[in-house]
Motif scaffolding. Structure first.
Motif, PDB file in Angstrom:
ATOM      1  N   TYR A  65       0.825  -1.217   0.000  1.00 33.07           N
ATOM      2  CA  TYR A  65       0.000   0.000   0.000  1.00 33.07           C
ATOM      3  C   TYR A  65       0.856   1.263   0.000  1.00 33.07           C
ATOM      4  O   TYR A  65       0.350   2.360   0.204  1.00 33.07           O
ATOM      5  CB  TYR A  65      -0.925   0.021   1.222  1.00 33.07           C
ATOM      6  N   GLY A  66       2.157   1.104  -0.190  1.00 37.70           N
ATOM      7  CA  GLY A  66       3.052   2.252  -0.187  1.00 37.70           C
ATOM      8  C   GLY A  66       3.799   2.370   1.128  1.00 37.70           C
ATOM      9  O   GLY A  66       3.786   1.462   1.966  1.00 37.70           O
ATOM     10  N   ASN A  67       4.443   3.508   1.324  1.00 34.62           N
ATOM     11  CA  ASN A  67       5.203   3.743   2.547  1.00 34.62           C
ATOM     12  C   ASN A  67       4.252   4.043   3.704  1.00 34.62           C
ATOM     13  O   ASN A  67       3.359   4.891   3.578  1.00 34.62           O
ATOM     14  CB  ASN A  67       6.174   4.907   2.371  1.00 34.62           C
ATOM     15  N   TYR A  68       4.471   3.372   4.818  1.00 37.47           N
ATOM     16  CA  TYR A  68       3.647   3.572   6.014  1.00 37.47           C
ATOM     17  C   TYR A  68       4.557   4.056   7.130  1.00 37.47           C
ATOM     18  O   TYR A  68       5.561   3.408   7.456  1.00 37.47           O
ATOM     19  CB  TYR A  68       2.961   2.264   6.412  1.00 37.47           C
ATOM     20  N   ILE A  69       4.222   5.184   7.718  1.00 33.78           N
ATOM     21  CA  ILE A  69       4.976   5.731   8.848  1.00 33.78           C
ATOM     22  C   ILE A  69       3.980   6.150   9.917  1.00 33.78           C
ATOM     23  O   ILE A  69       3.042   6.912   9.644  1.00 33.78           O
ATOM     24  CB  ILE A  69       5.829   6.951   8.436  1.00 33.78           C
ATOM     25  N   SER A  70       4.172   5.644  11.120  1.00 31.74           N
ATOM     26  CA  SER A  70       3.232   5.972  12.197  1.00 31.74           C
ATOM     27  C   SER A  70       3.903   5.770  13.553  1.00 31.74           C
ATOM     28  O   SER A  70       4.814   4.947  13.704  1.00 31.74           O
ATOM     29  CB  SER A  70       1.988   5.095  12.103  1.00 31.74           C
ATOM     30  N   GLY A  71       3.434   6.535  14.530  1.00 33.02           N
ATOM     31  CA  GLY A  71       3.898   6.346  15.898  1.00 33.02           C
ATOM     32  C   GLY A  71       3.278   5.099  16.491  1.00 33.02           C
ATOM     33  O   GLY A  71       2.108   4.789  16.223  1.00 33.02           O
ATOM     34  N   VAL A  72       4.039   4.365  17.291  1.00 32.82           N
ATOM     35  CA  VAL A  72       3.539   3.140  17.925  1.00 32.82           C
ATOM     36  C   VAL A  72       4.014   3.096  19.373  1.00 32.82           C
ATOM     37  O   VAL A  72       5.007   3.727  19.744  1.00 32.82           O
ATOM     38  CB  VAL A  72       4.031   1.867  17.188  1.00 32.82           C
ATOM     39  N   LYS A  73       3.264   2.334  20.164  1.00 29.94           N
ATOM     40  CA  LYS A  73       3.683   2.043  21.533  1.00 29.94           C
ATOM     41  C   LYS A  73       4.530   0.774  21.492  1.00 29.94           C
ATOM     42  O   LYS A  73       4.094  -0.248  20.960  1.00 29.94           O
ATOM     43  CB  LYS A  73       2.470   1.842  22.431  1.00 29.94           C
ATOM     44  N   ILE A  74       5.719   0.862  22.037  1.00 22.80           N
ATOM     45  CA  ILE A  74       6.633  -0.282  22.039  1.00 22.80           C
ATOM     46  C   ILE A  74       6.640  -0.925  23.422  1.00 22.80           C
ATOM     47  O   ILE A  74       6.860  -0.258  24.428  1.00 22.80           O
ATOM     48  CB  ILE A  74       8.067   0.151  21.671  1.00 22.80           C
ATOM     49  N   GLU A  75       6.370  -2.219  23.450  1.00 18.77           N
ATOM     50  CA  GLU A  75       6.463  -2.992  24.688  1.00 18.77           C
ATOM     51  C   GLU A  75       7.593  -4.007  24.527  1.00 18.77           C
ATOM     52  O   GLU A  75       7.537  -4.875  23.655  1.00 18.77           O
ATOM     53  CB  GLU A  75       5.150  -3.723  24.983  1.00 18.77           C
ATOM     54  N   GLY A  76       8.599  -3.863  25.354  1.00 21.15           N
ATOM     55  CA  GLY A  76       9.688  -4.824  25.346  1.00 21.15           C
ATOM     56  C   GLY A  76       9.501  -5.833  26.460  1.00 21.15           C
ATOM     57  O   GLY A  76       9.519  -5.477  27.639  1.00 21.15           O
ATOM     58  N   TYR A  77       9.261  -7.079  26.102  1.00 17.05           N
ATOM     59  CA  TYR A  77       8.983  -8.129  27.084  1.00 17.05           C
ATOM     60  C   TYR A  77      10.073  -9.197  27.066  1.00 17.05           C
ATOM     61  O   TYR A  77      10.668  -9.478  26.016  1.00 17.05           O
ATOM     62  CB  TYR A  77       7.653  -8.834  26.774  1.00 17.05           C
ATOM     63  N   ASP A  78      10.284  -9.787  28.223  1.00 16.05           N
ATOM     64  CA  ASP A  78      10.988 -11.064  28.273  1.00 16.05           C
ATOM     65  C   ASP A  78       9.969 -12.083  27.760  1.00 16.05           C
ATOM     66  O   ASP A  78       9.069 -12.504  28.482  1.00 16.05           O
ATOM     67  CB  ASP A  78      11.401 -11.372  29.720  1.00 16.05           C
ATOM     68  N   LEU A  79      10.083 -12.440  26.494  1.00 18.35           N
ATOM     69  CA  LEU A  79       9.030 -13.200  25.818  1.00 18.35           C
ATOM     70  C   LEU A  79       8.783 -14.570  26.447  1.00 18.35           C
ATOM     71  O   LEU A  79       7.650 -15.061  26.447  1.00 18.35           O
ATOM     72  CB  LEU A  79       9.364 -13.357  24.338  1.00 18.35           C
ATOM     73  N   GLU A  80       9.818 -15.185  26.985  1.00 18.94           N
ATOM     74  CA  GLU A  80       9.646 -16.486  27.626  1.00 18.94           C
ATOM     75  C   GLU A  80       8.733 -16.368  28.834  1.00 18.94           C
ATOM     76  O   GLU A  80       7.825 -17.180  29.043  1.00 18.94           O
ATOM     77  CB  GLU A  80      11.008 -17.051  28.038  1.00 18.94           C
ATOM     78  N   ASN A  81       8.966 -15.334  29.649  1.00 16.63           N
ATOM     79  CA  ASN A  81       8.112 -15.097  30.815  1.00 16.63           C
ATOM     80  C   ASN A  81       6.719 -14.631  30.403  1.00 16.63           C
ATOM     81  O   ASN A  81       5.728 -14.955  31.057  1.00 16.63           O
ATOM     82  CB  ASN A  81       8.746 -14.057  31.737  1.00 16.63           C
TER      83      ASN A  81
END
Length: 387
Positions: free
Chosen positions: A100-116
């Motif tokens: 759909y073309g270039n997409y640029i947007s603000g996002v909330k980033i959650e960094g998790y210990d994925l195993e836990n």
């Protein structure tokens, strides 16, 4: 009991008025029970959606935590704790060059210990596409709505730019669906080590997300966490106070408005009994002359009002429960296309049913007692004088 048989005779004689009274009470019960059941279900669905990929308790002192592993071990041992996930929350920019073309947007980033996170948050159960690979540092999970909106596919590369202006390419390894639109559209989940590099450049976190077996135990467990670790803890109720207050206010206003229907139903019973008392003045006088006491006369009209009320309440309760069952087990496409749900959730407790029924009984009793008292205080001579 002779009073009951006389009351029964009055109800049968005045079928039309009796049916109107029963119908009014039935409608009041149905509207109140169904509206509360749907409101409860929608509220619970929203809360569950919010908690699906967030914690029940956030342990944070506002600074980066370097000894988070030791703190995690302490919290893990507390009663009621399902799991603890060291995490980092931040904001960033997502860039993607897709169909759909270039997409640029603000996002909330959650960094998790994925195993836990898989253990504590059941994160793997919320995955709709792809897999979770805790060891894949350049892997990323995105929400289903964002995934559809940008036209991405599993394995595509996207770029994340942090607030510190660090830019890293990630590979989409999975797509999650929380059930809460804002999360599924504006949130990405990344491995903790990747976010640590983006934010701190060292082995630290800004919070520990604690999940419980029972979310409503959060205040009690939060106190234990604070006393054991000395770190301030906030419950999901604290974090969503405004939303919960709005939901409570909305439900209160709805109950007050729909309760007016119950009051109107009580007024219908009052009018019906008052008309009956006027029509039965001669009969009241004859019964008094035959030895009926004021108490007996009062019982006749009071029983009549309560019988009408009980019939309306029973019918209304049965219709309400059947209606709620139908709504809860049916796919109503015109609703589910508007709201982010597959089915309309319904929930009503036995306590709420009891309160609604008891309240209606009180309203019917008050509506019946005044016409009954008016009939009872009528003297024999006064009643017969109308003949």
């Amino acid at each position: 009991m002779v009073e009951f048989f006389i009351a029964k005779k009055h109800i049968i004689e005045r079928k039309k008025q009796s049916l109107i009274s029963i119908l009014g009470i039935t409608i009041g019960i149905v509207v109140l029970m169904v509206s509360i059941g749907i409101a409860n279900g929608l509220d619970k669905n929203m809360i569950n959606s919010i908690l699906s990929v967030t914690s029940h308790i956030v342990v944070s002192n506002g600074e980066k935590i370097t000894k988070y592993r030791e703190i995690k071990d302490v919290i893990d041992k507390l009663d009621g704790v399902k799991g603890v996930v060291p995490s980092i929350s931040t904001q960033g920019i997502l860039k993607f060059n897709g169909p759909y073309g270039n997409y640029i947007s603000g996002v909330k980033i959650e960094g998790y210990d994925l195993e836990n996170a898989k253990k504590a948050m059941d994160l793997d159960k919320k995955l709709v596409y792809g897999v979770i690979s805790p060891d894949k540092i350049n892997g990323i999970l995105i929400g289903k709505e964002l995934y559809k909106n940008i036209g991405a596919s599993i394995g595509d590369k996207i770029t994340i730019i942090s607030a510190e202006n660090k830019e890293i390419k990630f590979e989409i390894m999975g797509v999650f669906q929380s059930g809460y639109y804002d999360y599924d559209m504006n949130m990405v989940i990344m491995p903790l080590k990747a976010v640590q590099y983006l934010i701190y450049g060292e082995d630290a976190v800004d919070k520990l997300d604690v999940t419980l077996h029972n979310p409503y135990d959060a205040p009690k467990v939060a106190e234990k966490i604070m006393s054991n670790t000395g770190i301030y803890s906030r419950t999901w109720g604290d974090l969503n106070r405004n939303l919960l207050s709005a939901l409570a206010l909305e439900k209160t206003v709805m109950i007050l408005v729909f309760s007016l229907i119950v009051v109107i139903a009580g007024f219908v019973v009052w009018v019906t009994l008052n008309m009956l008392v006027r029509e039965k003045i001669k009969d009241i006088g004859i019964m008094r002359a035959m030895g009926f006491s004021k108490k007996n006369i009062m019982k006749i009209f009071l029983i009549q009002g309560m019988v009408l009320g009980v019939i309306g309440i029973v019918i209304g309760t049965i219709i309400s429960l059947l209606f709620l069952w139908y709504i809860g087990n049916s796919n109503l496409n015109f609703i589910t296309s508007i709201y982010y749900i597959k089915k309309i959730p319904v929930e009503i407790s036995v306590k709420e049913l009891g309160i609604i029924i008891l309240t209606n009984l009180v309203v019917i009793f008050l509506s019946s007692i005044f016409p009954a008292y008016r009939a009872a205080k009528m003297e024999t001579v006064e009643a017969l004088r109308y003949e």
